[in-house]
Motif scaffolding. Structure first.
Motif, PDB file in Angstrom:
ATOM      1  N   ILE A  36      26.864  31.430  43.270  1.00  0.00           N
ATOM      2  CA  ILE A  36      27.924  30.539  42.686  1.00  0.00           C
ATOM      3  C   ILE A  36      28.894  30.684  43.637  1.00  0.00           C
ATOM      4  O   ILE A  36      29.511  29.599  43.893  1.00  0.00           O
ATOM      5  CB  ILE A  36      28.319  31.043  41.217  1.00  0.00           C
ATOM      6  CG1 ILE A  36      27.200  30.946  40.323  1.00  0.00           C
ATOM      7  CG2 ILE A  36      29.421  30.061  40.834  1.00  0.00           C
ATOM      8  CD1 ILE A  36      27.473  31.205  38.747  1.00  0.00           C
ATOM      9  N   ASP A  84      33.637  45.884  50.086  1.00  0.00           N
ATOM     10  CA  ASP A  84      32.695  46.399  49.084  1.00  0.00           C
ATOM     11  C   ASP A  84      33.520  46.445  47.745  1.00  0.00           C
ATOM     12  O   ASP A  84      34.347  47.450  47.705  1.00  0.00           O
ATOM     13  CB  ASP A  84      31.808  47.548  49.391  1.00  0.00           C
ATOM     14  CG  ASP A  84      31.003  48.074  48.499  1.00  0.00           C
ATOM     15  OD1 ASP A  84      31.011  47.713  47.120  1.00  0.00           O
ATOM     16  OD2 ASP A  84      30.318  49.218  48.763  1.00  0.00           O
ATOM     17  N   ARG A 195      37.414  41.553  31.855  1.00  0.00           N
ATOM     18  CA  ARG A 195      37.995  40.642  32.755  1.00  0.00           C
ATOM     19  C   ARG A 195      38.687  39.574  32.034  1.00  0.00           C
ATOM     20  O   ARG A 195      39.592  39.169  32.390  1.00  0.00           O
ATOM     21  CB  ARG A 195      36.754  39.934  33.242  1.00  0.00           C
ATOM     22  CG  ARG A 195      35.881  40.401  34.527  1.00  0.00           C
ATOM     23  CD  ARG A 195      34.565  39.631  34.528  1.00  0.00           C
ATOM     24  NE  ARG A 195      34.205  39.889  35.866  1.00  0.00           N
ATOM     25  CZ  ARG A 195      32.985  39.416  36.312  1.00  0.00           C
ATOM     26  NH1 ARG A 195      32.092  38.876  35.418  1.00  0.00           N
ATOM     27  NH2 ARG A 195      32.426  39.535  37.578  1.00  0.00           N
ATOM     28  N   ALA A 220      24.580  29.169  32.292  1.00  0.00           N
ATOM     29  CA  ALA A 220      23.626  30.073  33.002  1.00  0.00           C
ATOM     30  C   ALA A 220      23.174  29.392  34.129  1.00  0.00           C
ATOM     31  O   ALA A 220      22.623  28.328  34.033  1.00  0.00           O
ATOM     32  CB  ALA A 220      22.634  30.182  31.538  1.00  0.00           C
ATOM     33  N   VAL A 221      22.989  30.359  35.100  1.00  0.00           N
ATOM     34  CA  VAL A 221      22.572  29.646  36.188  1.00  0.00           C
ATOM     35  C   VAL A 221      21.708  30.813  37.039  1.00  0.00           C
ATOM     36  O   VAL A 221      21.973  31.856  36.996  1.00  0.00           O
ATOM     37  CB  VAL A 221      23.782  29.541  37.577  1.00  0.00           C
ATOM     38  CG1 VAL A 221      23.373  28.754  38.520  1.00  0.00           C
ATOM     39  CG2 VAL A 221      24.938  28.738  36.650  1.00  0.00           C
TER      40      VAL A 221
END
Ligand SMILES: NC(=O)c1ccc[n+]([C@@H]2O[C@H](COP(=O)([O-])OP(=O)(O)OC[C@H]3O[C@@H](n4cnc5c(N)ncnc54)[C@H](OP(=O)(O)O)[C@@H]3O)[C@@H](O)[C@H]2O)c1
Length: 323
Positions: A36, A84, A195, A220-221
């Protein structure tokens, strides 16, 4: 509620509000060919931002997207930021490398992992908590001066998930007893609860600065995110959908989100960045391009939990974050 929920392609949002992105400096985490974050970088590049800072764990991850943007929007500057998110030292080093960037208009936290086998980050925290949440807390702390320097209408957008409906922060056992109590799905939900709760408190604190702060459910991807799912996961989801709605932690029923495209997944991030109609909802959770705070449960809405999470995050990152 501002707006009514609608699954829309990014192109539709860009058509409406894309001009606001022209000339801006934008940092995106989680950029790779099929992610995404990669799609978001492509979509935003069409509106002529000044600089796209594309972050990933290795430069090869962003090479495909960089080449595509060079081909379609050659005037857009692109800079790779090696980071990272499972390593606080790497995050601090990356933030320091941005010393020459005077301001960041949009800080977009898209990177994440879902359902990995138990492991810990370099600093010793369960990987989903560390990568999906603690990394964002630390980065916001380190980069907020640059967002403030961009002035009102700058944004901080944090990816979350509909699985937040099943998540609560495990204050007492955030490392899942060194894996003994680890359930990958519960830990993913928990990292998403963190989050959303972080964004709630951050939004409350930054509202008076005019900085837009939102958490996002992208829907939902099918992306690299499902790499840790068991074989047949997609079929299992279809079976569960037929069985009817799920229930959140308050027992409130909710439907599974439908599968959508990466363009549709990135759209709500763009809504969070620039849609003027939701500006007053700073700190909110967005789904399908609309404010969706009604989807959140009691644990997430509890302001004492926001404060407790903030203190825990300061302790775990070793970074005092006063606002
Ligand atoms: N796809 C969905 O259906 C869905 C639904 C709800 C929420 N989300 C959220 O959307 C976000 C993006 O997911 P996606 O679907 O685009 O998944 P994706 O294709 O797997 O992309 C995730 C990105 O995060 C990066 N990443 C993972 N661990 C990292 C680390 N330690 N340091 C730096 N980068 C790291 C990955 O890089 P590597 O390739 O190097 O691992 C990848 O570029 C996630 O935060 C996820 O929680 C997705």
């Amino acid at each position: 509620m501002a707006n009514s929920p609608q699954i829309l392609r990014s192109e539709v949002i860009m058509e409406k509000y894309g001009k606001k992105v022209a000339g801006k400096t934008i940092l995106i985490t989680g950029v790779s060919d099929d992610s995404i974050g990669g799609e978001l970088a492509m979509q935003l590049s069409a509106a002529n931002p000044k600089l796209l800072i594309l972050s990933a764990r290795s430069e090869s991850k962003v090479a495909g997207i960089r080449a595509k943007i060079h081909a379609t929007a050659p005037e857009v500057q692109i800079r790779f930021l090696n980071m990272d998110l499972g390593d606080f030292a790497s995050i601090r080093k990356a933030a320091a490398e941005l010393d020459d960037v005077s301001h960041i208009d949009h800080l977009l936290f898209i990177a994440g992992v879902m359902f990995p086998p138990y492991s810990k980050t370099k600093d010793g925290f369960e990987s989903q908590l560390g990568i999906n949440y603690l990394a964002n807390f630390l980065l916001v702390k380190l980069l907020l001066p640059k967002v403030r320097a961009a002035g009102p209408e700058a944004s901080i957008v944090v990816m979350a998930s509909s699985m937040v409906r099943l998540g609560k922060v495990e204050f007492e056992d955030y490392n899942y007893s060194d894996g003994k109590t680890y359930d990958p799905r519960a830990a993913y939900s928990s990292s998403n609860a963190a989050r959303v709760m972080f964004v709630k408190r951050l939004g409350e604190k930054l509202k008076s600065d005019g900085i837009r702060v939102f958490s996002i459910d992208p829907g939902a991807v099918q992306t690299g995110l499902q790499r840790h799912c068991p074989p047949g996961f997609i079929d299992q989801v279809e079976e569960m959908k037929k069985a009817g709605p799920m229930s959140d932690l308050d027992g409130k029923p909710y439907p599974f989100p439908p599968w959508t495209s990466t363009s549709e997944g990135a759209a709500t991030v763009i809504t969070g960045m620039v849609d003027p109609t939701i500006a007053e909802y700073c700190g909110s959770y967005l789904n399908q391009n609309a404010v969706a705070d009604h989807e959140l449960h009691t644990h997430i809405n509890d302001k004492d939990n926001w404060a407790r999470l903030w203190e825990l995050s300061e302790r775990l990152t070793g970074e005092k974050f006063s606002l």
